[in-house]
Design an enzyme around this catalytic site. Structure first.
Site, mmCIF file in Angstrom:
data_model
loop_
_atom_site.group_PDB
_atom_site.id
_atom_site.type_symbol
_atom_site.label_atom_id
_atom_site.label_comp_id
_atom_site.label_asym_id
_atom_site.label_seq_id
_atom_site.Cartn_x
_atom_site.Cartn_y
_atom_site.Cartn_z
ATOM 1 N N ASP A 286 0.867 -1.172 0.000
ATOM 2 C CA ASP A 286 0.000 0.000 0.000
ATOM 3 C C ASP A 286 0.910 1.230 0.000
ATOM 4 O O ASP A 286 2.131 1.126 0.151
ATOM 5 C CB ASP A 286 -0.979 -0.004 1.170
ATOM 6 C CG ASP A 286 -2.218 0.839 0.834
ATOM 7 O OD1 ASP A 286 -2.166 1.616 -0.146
ATOM 8 O OD2 ASP A 286 -3.236 0.733 1.538
HETATM 9 C C1 BGC Z 1 -5.000 3.242 -0.092
HETATM 10 C C2 BGC Z 1 -5.154 2.220 -1.177
HETATM 11 C C3 BGC Z 1 -5.027 2.874 -2.516
HETATM 12 C C4 BGC Z 1 -3.674 3.561 -2.590
HETATM 13 C C5 BGC Z 1 -3.419 4.228 -3.913
HETATM 14 C C6 BGC Z 1 -3.732 4.069 -0.260
HETATM 15 O O1 BGC Z 1 -3.684 5.121 0.629
HETATM 16 O O2 BGC Z 1 -4.993 2.588 1.153
HETATM 17 O O3 BGC Z 1 -6.388 1.569 -1.056
HETATM 18 O O4 BGC Z 1 -5.175 1.942 -3.540
HETATM 19 O O5 BGC Z 1 -3.616 4.550 -1.584
HETATM 20 O O6 BGC Z 1 -4.248 5.287 -4.120
#
Ligand code: BGC
Length: 747
Positions: A286
């Site tokens: 993530d």
């Molecule tokens: C979120 C993810 C997301 C990623 C990219 C993160 O902060 O937890 O779910 O896909 O950002 O935007």
């Protein structure tokens, strides 16, 4: 007879042949991957594991990096996120084509509930219990996004969520592992279409692996402390379903689980996902989660963070730069083998081959196709249908709804009546060149619906937040002039979503005070509640005659709401998550254990498991939702009362539509394993069917009970069905069980 066998034989041959073709394709892809890998330097390999944010939007803390283009030219970047539009992606891909090996970039994006056409937020869509509709909405999102240069969506989020304080509850399918698994499967299939490599297929990404939804206290990014049993039984099944559906990628999560960050969690990623489940795709971290392991206190610095994550099976580093800055040194220091890096690189290259990017890196950069797909009126039509299917009818005293077409005057009141972007909910996509207010407001929807003889009056009444009541008088005034009042209240779109946890989930501000004044006029009031989570609204629930929970419905919100208000669509949605009557009840979910001192009502607190100051029941239970018509359940039949493990019981039940309207019903089958070596929940959803019945029509539907439905994880984490008695319940919700019977699993 013979002919039939011959046909089957040819079918078999055909299928076998197809397997051979797929197998041959995979073989040749892995040969191609190997031949690219052989040409790569260590730096280029590490580059493939590195993902940066493009500068179009940011969905996390950005590290500005002026040298992005230079790094891409040097083969130091494998993927970009938040790069939208054929023009932008073509530019970046052109730069990648200037690198030594011309390995194409992957473009990832959070396509969570639609792209240009916004569909209901995932929790709302889950309320439809309509797997075909859910799959179709993902299909359309993929068609639009892939036409706009995107290869990969960071969806579906398949985290089970039982705490409505958690802002990301809006992004998943609710509290139940069975329903959640079915929806996870449908969404992956929808995004990926027939096969990766088709020009309208997006790679799916099941996230967040794992247990992110169980953040303590519902506070985003918080720790998770969980037994293995709960993990396997409740939180992992939707992820397994995503693997079964062929999900190309997984994303790990921000949380630690029992003290080990998911990003550096070998048990989750190597042992379960890539080991036991045989997942062949790749895992992306993530946003920044590799570096965040330092904050977790599990590693000392970025060097150790990179070591922990790669060892645990995180293949791609989203935005932390830990891999880029440390993997080469780790190899030099003999802390990791190149083979570990090779495995991660191969998984990523394989997907680039499967998508067809090596044949044509610009395959998804066709501006004419982009124009066509982003303006397909069919998408709008389906968005309207899916939105209507997601609206839950919570209350309908004296059949106030549907509204009559002969009403002379309607007062449409509330801070969300004329809202535009609010209706999209969190995680809508800002598409370049597209007006983000491309949406049918609730006001416009109602205007589109009513005829020339109906007068529509409007007053805002109040804001979503704050304590100003100076708009009340005007609202009351127009209410008095009307036959019926529709009041649209709720949250703001950005009150739920990532990093949007709330401890107070009441309807904000003075909105319920406004309702009180409107009810005092004596006019019938229909309340629309707009939200990204279950809210607490006891005053409304107890006093408003009719309530529709409209969540955030997307581009066609206004039309869909009008369709339901006037009965052009008879509501059929059912809650995919329990609605508490107070935050004090959280977590509250239907599939709890019985406990040693179960409470059965709210008046007896004699040393039993209850609250002395709160109900033990949710305000609205899982599976609840009304219709404009009535359904009668009868004639529950089991083909036998005793079954052996290899056998099945056929269950049939008759459902009749005894009301005036055609309608759909979600018939829910729950089981209770009466005695288990591990206590079993008081009921568990094990099957459901959504059926359509014309007024007066009845149908007999069938379910199959097999060993799989009776199995659970025992103390040794073995998936077993233990002989003994089971209770079978057929209901219209998890609480409103219409018919029951028992059967026994015998040795
Ligand atoms: C979120 C993810 C997301 C990623 C990219 C993160 O902060 O937890 O779910 O896909 O950002 O935007």
């Amino acid at each position: 007879m013979l002919k039939k066998y011959r046909v089957s034989f040819y079918l078999l041959l055909l299928c076998a042949n197809q397997f051979l073709v797929v197998d041959a394709q995979q073989k040749s892809i892995s040969q191609k991957v190997d031949s690219v890998l052989r040409l790569m330097t260590l730096e280029e390999k590490i580059g493939q594991l590195n993902q940066y944010n493009d500068d179009w939007t940011a969905t996390g803390p950005v590290t500005l990096d002026n040298s992005k283009a230079e790094q891409i030219k040097k083969g130091q970047v494998g993927s970009l996120l938040n790069c939208i539009g054929t023009e932008r992606s073509r530019n970046w891909q052109n730069i990648a084509m200037q690198s030594r090996l011309k390995i194409p970039l992957l473009f990832g994006q959070d396509v969570i509930h639609g792209f240009k056409t916004t569909f209901p937020i995932p929790l709302a869509e889950a309320a439809s219990w309509d797997l075909d509709a859910i799959q179709l909405s993902a299909r359309i999102a993929a068609t639009e996004a892939s036409a706009s240069g995107i290869h990969w969506t960071f969806a579906p989020m398949v985290d089970i969520a039982r705490d409505p304080r958690w802002g990301r509850v809006m992004e998943g399918a609710g509290e139940d592992p069975y329903l959640g698994s079915k929806i996870a499967y449908a969404r992956v299939k929808g995004f990926q279409g027939n096969k990766l490599g088709d020009v309208n297929a997006l790679m799916a990404c099941a996230k967040h692996f794992a247990a992110y939804g169980a953040a303590i206290g519902g506070r985003d990014y918080n720790s998770v402390d969980m037994s293995d049993r709960l993990l396997w039984e409740v939180y992992l099944p939707p992820f397994k379903a995503a693997v079964d559906a062929g999900a190309a990628t997984f994303m790990n999560s921000f949380n630690d689980i029992n003290g080990v960050p998911a990003t550096g969690n070998k048990y989750l990623q190597r042992d379960i996902l890539k080991g036991k489940w045989g997942f062949k795709g790749f895992v992306v971290s993530d946003w920044g989660s590799i570096g965040e392991m330092i904050n977790h206190g599990n590693v000392k610095n970025e060097y150790e963070a990179a070591l922990s994550a790669i060892t645990a099976g995180s293949d791609m580093d989203m935005e932390s730069r830990c891999y880029k800055n440390n993997l080469a040194q780790l190899v030099k220091d003999k802390k990791i083998l190149v083979a570990v890096i090779d495995d991660a690189v191969k998984r990523i290259l394989k997907k680039k081959f499967e998508l067809g990017l090596f044949d044509d890196p610009f395959k998804f950069c066709n501006a004419a196709r982009e124009q066509k797909e982003l303006n397909d009126p069919e998408h709008t039509k389906i968005a309207r249908e899916v939105a209507a299917k997601s609206i839950v009818l919570l209350k309908n005293q004296n059949n106030l709804l549907p509204l009559s077409e002969n009403l002379k005057t309607i007062a449409f009141i509330g801070p969300l009546v004329k809202a535009l972007k609010q209706n999209k909910g969190f995680w809508d996509v800002e598409v370049p060149g597209v007006d983000s207010n491309f949406i049918v407001s609730q006001w416009e929807g109602l205007q589109n619906k009513v005829g020339a003889n109906t007068k529509l009056l409007y007053a805002k009444g109040c804001e979503i937040e704050g304590d100003r009541k100076d708009g009340f008088a005007e609202a009351v005034e127009i209410a008095k002039q009307s036959d019926v009042v529709i009041l649209s209240i709720g949250e703001r779109r950005d009150m739920s979503g990532e990093a949007k946890s709330r401890s107070n989930i009441n309807i904000p501000g003075v909105q319920e005070d406004l309702l009180k004044e409107l009810l005092a006029t004596g006019k019938p009031v229909v309340v629309l509640i707009n939200a990204g989570r279950p809210l607490v609204f006891n005053y409304t629930a107890d006093n408003a005659p009719a309530i529709l929970y409209t969540w955030w419905l997307g581009s066609e919100a206004g039309n869909a709401i009008a369709d339901v208000l006037f009965g052009d669509y008879n509501p059929s949605a059912k809650l995919p998550i329990s609605f508490p009557g107070s935050v004090g009840q959280i977590p509250i979910y239907y599939s709890h254990f019985n406990t040693g001192r179960p409470a059965t009502n709210d008046s007896n607190h004699n040393y039993n498991s209850s609250y002395t100051d709160l109900s033990i029941f949710p305000k609205y239970e899982f599976g609840y939702g009304l219709s404009y018509t009535n359904f009668q359940y009868s004639n529950l039949q089991l083909s036998k009362k005793k079954m052996k493990a290899g056998e099945q019981i056929k269950v049939s039940v008759t459902i009749a539509n005894s009301g005036k309207y055609d309608g759909e019903e979600v018939v829910q089958l729950y089981l209770r394993d009466k005695v288990g070596s591990i206590s079993r929940p008081v009921k568990e959803l094990k099957d459901f069917k959504k059926i359509k019945l014309l007024a007066g029509e009845s149908k007999t539907i069938k379910f199959i009970i097999d060993k799989e439905k009776l199995s659970f994880y025992n103390q040794q984490l073995q998936w077993v069905a233990e002989p003994g008695d089971f209770e079978l319940m057929i209901g219209t919700s998890s609480r409103d069980i219409k018919l029951k019977d028992n059967f026994e699993l015998i040795q």
